[in-house]
Design an enzyme around this catalytic site. Structure first.
Site, short mmCIF file in Angstrom:
data_model
loop_
_atom_site.label_atom_id
_atom_site.label_comp_id
_atom_site.label_asym_id
_atom_site.label_seq_id
_atom_site.Cartn_x
_atom_site.Cartn_y
_atom_site.Cartn_z
N ALA A 1 2.71 -5.18 7.51
CA ALA A 1 1.05 -5.85 7.24
C ALA A 1 0.93 -6.94 6.11
O ALA A 1 -0.15 -7.26 5.89
CB ALA A 1 0.47 -4.67 6.70
N HIS A 2 2.43 -6.86 5.84
CA HIS A 2 2.39 -8.25 4.18
C HIS A 2 3.77 -9.40 5.07
O HIS A 2 3.98 -9.31 4.18
CB HIS A 2 2.95 -7.49 3.07
CG HIS A 2 2.26 -5.67 3.05
ND1 HIS A 2 2.80 -4.66 2.57
CD2 HIS A 2 0.54 -5.79 3.00
CE1 HIS A 2 1.82 -4.38 2.49
NE2 HIS A 2 0.35 -4.35 3.14
N PRO A 3 3.54 -9.90 6.08
CA PRO A 3 3.53 -11.34 6.25
C PRO A 3 3.93 -12.11 4.41
O PRO A 3 3.00 -12.79 4.44
CB PRO A 3 3.13 -11.72 7.56
CG PRO A 3 2.11 -11.30 7.46
CD PRO A 3 1.93 -10.48 6.64
#
Lengths: 173, 505
Positions: free
Chosen positions: B439-441
């Site tokens: 969820a943290h590109p």
């Protein structure tokens, strides 16, 4: 040079052609065995893809435990078709392609003259286990995508909460 | 004013000082700060304008509403599900409010390796502090730690491992446990609640339901964007915004895809590369007592025993609880069929931890013929080993926290009942890699002083294209190894200062 045709002749030919195509389509579907209740009004999947998905969901969820609502009662595959309608077209095509691949996996990868949707439950489980534990990341990815769709279609329905003892939303809207 | 592309009946043209593409933590902060600095700001958002009353806690409906591609976005090989926010506020609508500054070790590394002196902890400190004050960041009170998080605390205590309570940006929280489905109680101190009112009060204009198709360049300078109103089909009217400055803030996936669609100058072939996902593998443990992990604040405790943030270090795992509502939980549990459902019957008695990898593997964002983002990503061997250690650590924590048994996320021996079996999980990761969620590109338009090593400079200016800025997690040259929202808000604040300064010259 193309011969010009009259409007009436064009209409007549078109109507006859359309009728023939409709008949051929219906006959073709019956011969292929991929027939569904037309009232389902699928939005993304073809009847064939829908039936393959329904067969896969029955095995992925195996909701025959006491107290569990059945996969068909929740209309899991239909619910997934509605979900797919919210996705980009390219992704819809990819997921539809995945179902085609699953259907023909017995022939393509096991050289068996059969299709996934026509295998018995134990054989279908073996195909899914092959995908789940494949050394190829692509096949594992396909399995995970298929499993996630099944979970969206089934556990997205509040009737499935009972088996989890999940209290669900706090608010009523 | 907040407007909707759905109200557009014909093509329109607008002009302003700054047009921002995307309204997540970076874009939202940039919008508010630039408007406060006196700039005429327009922000364009692909998703809807959602408010507390829209969040009905129905998992299926909220997944479709709040996530890019209805939560189905994944890497090309399907091995990593990549969650990204959609809607005014972006991922700040659905995140679990974790507030953690970028680690000092990471920032020092950026300064030393890439010349980013302005990103040293001491230089960033005042910006971090200002953001934390603005978003009312505070430490979760011990009495609000739910049973799933208590398991992690007990496990750390028993093993003597490092960790503690996390900070959040929430006020008026009812501890309902539905954070990742949007907050019905409007307790998130996020873009929509804190920054949009500030921006609107200073004259900013927001257009929702408009997808930016390309950035306009004229004589090598960014001069605006062309967006399309989203409606029943993809052929809605266009909204052309001409501006003195353009900022990309549509996430490391969206901003890179827009840059590629627009053919923005990229002389050193950097755009879209260097993608870090900070992926996580979930591990579940079954207890004899009810956990009811879906209730209460989802993530209030962290374990930092397995992470030191040093480049090349084998210790790169950050551990937090990761319980989910039924769809997410069922998709995460290993296996399928009757055995899977038998596990699900223990839903009330299960706690879940996730091993999140501070990844050094770099993926790539490309676009297909339709312009849609495609994500290529594969874990390198060192990352796979680190992830194995993390999965084993989660299993050990669960057992030490009182679990009767642990379910591994891949087809290794099931279930795991002893610490020795848990430790063996570390060596069992390959070749059956577990399904991962990210969820943290970050990192697809990285900053560096040297244009050969970074797309943007240390202040978010696109090298060689006057008027073009980046204001989201794309800028980070490496993974942060933790939740990025506070750092991305801080990016927005810094880029606002840069744009205001540049436009005043």
């Amino acid at each position: 040079m193309v011969n010009p045709i009259s409007r009436r002749r064009f209409l007549r030919r078109s109507l006859v052609g359309a009728a023939l195509l409709a008949v051929a389509g219906t006959v073709g579907r019956h011969l292929s065995g991929y027939t569904i209740d037309e009232r389902l009004r699928l939005r993304v999947l073809s009847p064939k893809q829908y039936l393959v998905l329904a067969a896969a969901c029955r095995r992925l969820l195996a909701a025959d435990e006491p107290g569990a609502v059945s996969v068909d009662e929740v209309e899991t595959a239909l619910s997934i078709d509605r979900y797919l309608a919210e996705l980009p077209r390219e992704l819809q095509r990819e997921l539809a392609g995945l179902l085609e691949l699953l259907e023909h996996t017995p022939f393509l990868f096991q050289l068996r003259p059969s299709r996934f949707s026509r295998l018995d439950a134990a054989a279908q489980d073996r195909v899914l286990e092959d995908w789940e534990s494949s050394r190829l990341p692509f096949r594992r990815g396909c399995f995970q995508a298929l499993k996630s769709l099944a979970m969206v279609g089934y556990y997205g329905d509040p009737r499935a909460y009972a088996v989890l003892d999940y209290t669900g939303p706090m608010i009523q809207r | 004013m907040i407007r909707s592309g759905r109200t557009l009946t014909h093509d329109q043209q607008h002009s302003c000082d700054l047009v921002i593409v995307g309204t997540g933590a970076g874009g939202g902060m940039l919008m508010a700060e630039a408007a406060r600095a006196g700039l005429r700001v327009m922000a364009l958002e692909e998703g809807h304008h959602l408010q507390a009353r829209d969040f009905n806690q129905r998992e299926r409906e909220m997944i479709e509403l709040l996530f890019q591609e209805a939560g189905a976005r994944a890497t090309e090989d399907g091995s990593v599900t990549v969650l990204g926010g959609r809607g005014l506020g972006g991922s700040t609508l659905h995140n679990t409010n974790l507030c953690k500054r970028a680690p000092a070790v990471v920032l020092e590394h950026w300064a030393e390796a890439l010349g980013l002196d302005g990103w040293r902890p001491a230089a960033l400190g005042p910006d971090f502090a200002a953001v934390e004050e603005q978003l009312h960041v505070s430490t979760i009170e011990p009495e609000r730690v739910n049973a799933n998080n208590q398991v992690l605390l007990r496990g750390m205590q028993a093993l003597g491992w490092r960790g503690g309570l996390l900070q959040h940006n929430r006020r008026g929280c009812a501890a309902s446990g539905f954070c990742e489905l949007g907050c019905t109680f409007d307790a998130k101190e996020n873009v929509v609640k804190v920054l949009v009112p500030e921006a609107l009060a200073h004259g900013a204009e927001v257009w929702c339901e408009c997808r930016v198709e390309r950035v306009l360049l004229e004589q090598g300078r960014a001069v605006g964007v062309v967006a399309r109103a989203l409606g029943e089909d993809d052929r809605g009217p266009t909204l052309t915004v001409r501006a003195r400055a353009v900022a990309l803030a549509g996430s490391a996936i969206g901003s890179a895809a827009l840059a590629l669609r627009s053919g923005l100058p990229d002389p050193h072939d950097l755009v879209g590369k260097n993608l870090h996902l900070h992926p996580g593998a979930a591990v579940a443990g079954r207890f004899d007592v009810p956990i009811e992990g879906w209730m209460g604040i989802p993530q209030s405790v962290e374990c930092t025993e397995w992470i030191d943030y040093l480049p090349g270090s084998p210790r790169r795992i950050w551990i937090v609880p990761a319980f989910a509502h039924p769809i997410g939980f069922a998709a995460m549990l290993p296996g399928f069929g009757a055995a899977h459902m038998r596990q699900l019957r223990h839903y009330r008695q299960v706690a879940v931890l996730v091993a999140m990898l501070h990844d050094e593997s770099a993926g790539r964002v490309t676009v297909d013929r339709s312009g849609r983002a495609k994500i290529r990503y594969r874990l390198g061997d060192a990352d796979a080993r680190a992830l194995g250690d993390g999965i084993a650590a989660c299993a050990r924590l669960l057992l030490a926290g009182g679990a009767r048994e642990v379910w591994s996320p891949y087809g290794a021996k099931q279930p795991i009942r002893t610490d020795r079996e848990a430790q063996a999980l570390a060596r069992a990761v390959r070749p059956l890699a577990p399904p991962l969620t990210a969820a943290h590109p970050m990192g697809t338009l990285p900053m560096a002083v040297d244009p050969r090593r970074g797309v943007s400079d240390g202040e978010g200016r696109w090298h060689g294209v006057p008027g073009l800025y980046v204001a989201d997690g794309s800028l980070f040259p490496t993974s942060l190894g933790g939740p990025p929202q506070i750092s991305i808000y801080t990016v927005g604040r810094r880029v606002a200062r840069t744009v205001a300064g540049d436009l005043s010259r």
